[in-house]
Design a protein around this motif. Sequence first.
Motif: not given
Length: 111
Positions: A42, A45-47, A50
């Motif tokens: 997670a 994926r968030a990085q 961004d």
Amino acid sequence: MTRSEMDLQAWAAGYNAGAQGKAPVEGAYDNYSFHCGYDEGAADRAQAVDREKAVLSFIEETFEPDLIKVEDFELFTHGKQVMDREGKFMLVFFDLLADDVQQLFPDEVLH
């Protein structure tokens, strides 16, 4: 069913769930980690989201939207090809080593 076949099925279940944007299957491999109640991927994926936003923000802040055409350029991380009306283009991408958005003018590299 052999242990290898069971592992392959577990990996496929996790990978397919992640590819469809579904919650990971407990006990299955996803494309980042083996799930035991914790989704290690997670954060990755968030990085990635961004970084993609950083590239798109750079393009929006630098260019007039109606004067350019933007296309994906997958050879670079989150790469975008930005082309002007004259057909000249540049590449904008996220440089993982510099941890920043970079741009590249292919005409300058080729000469």
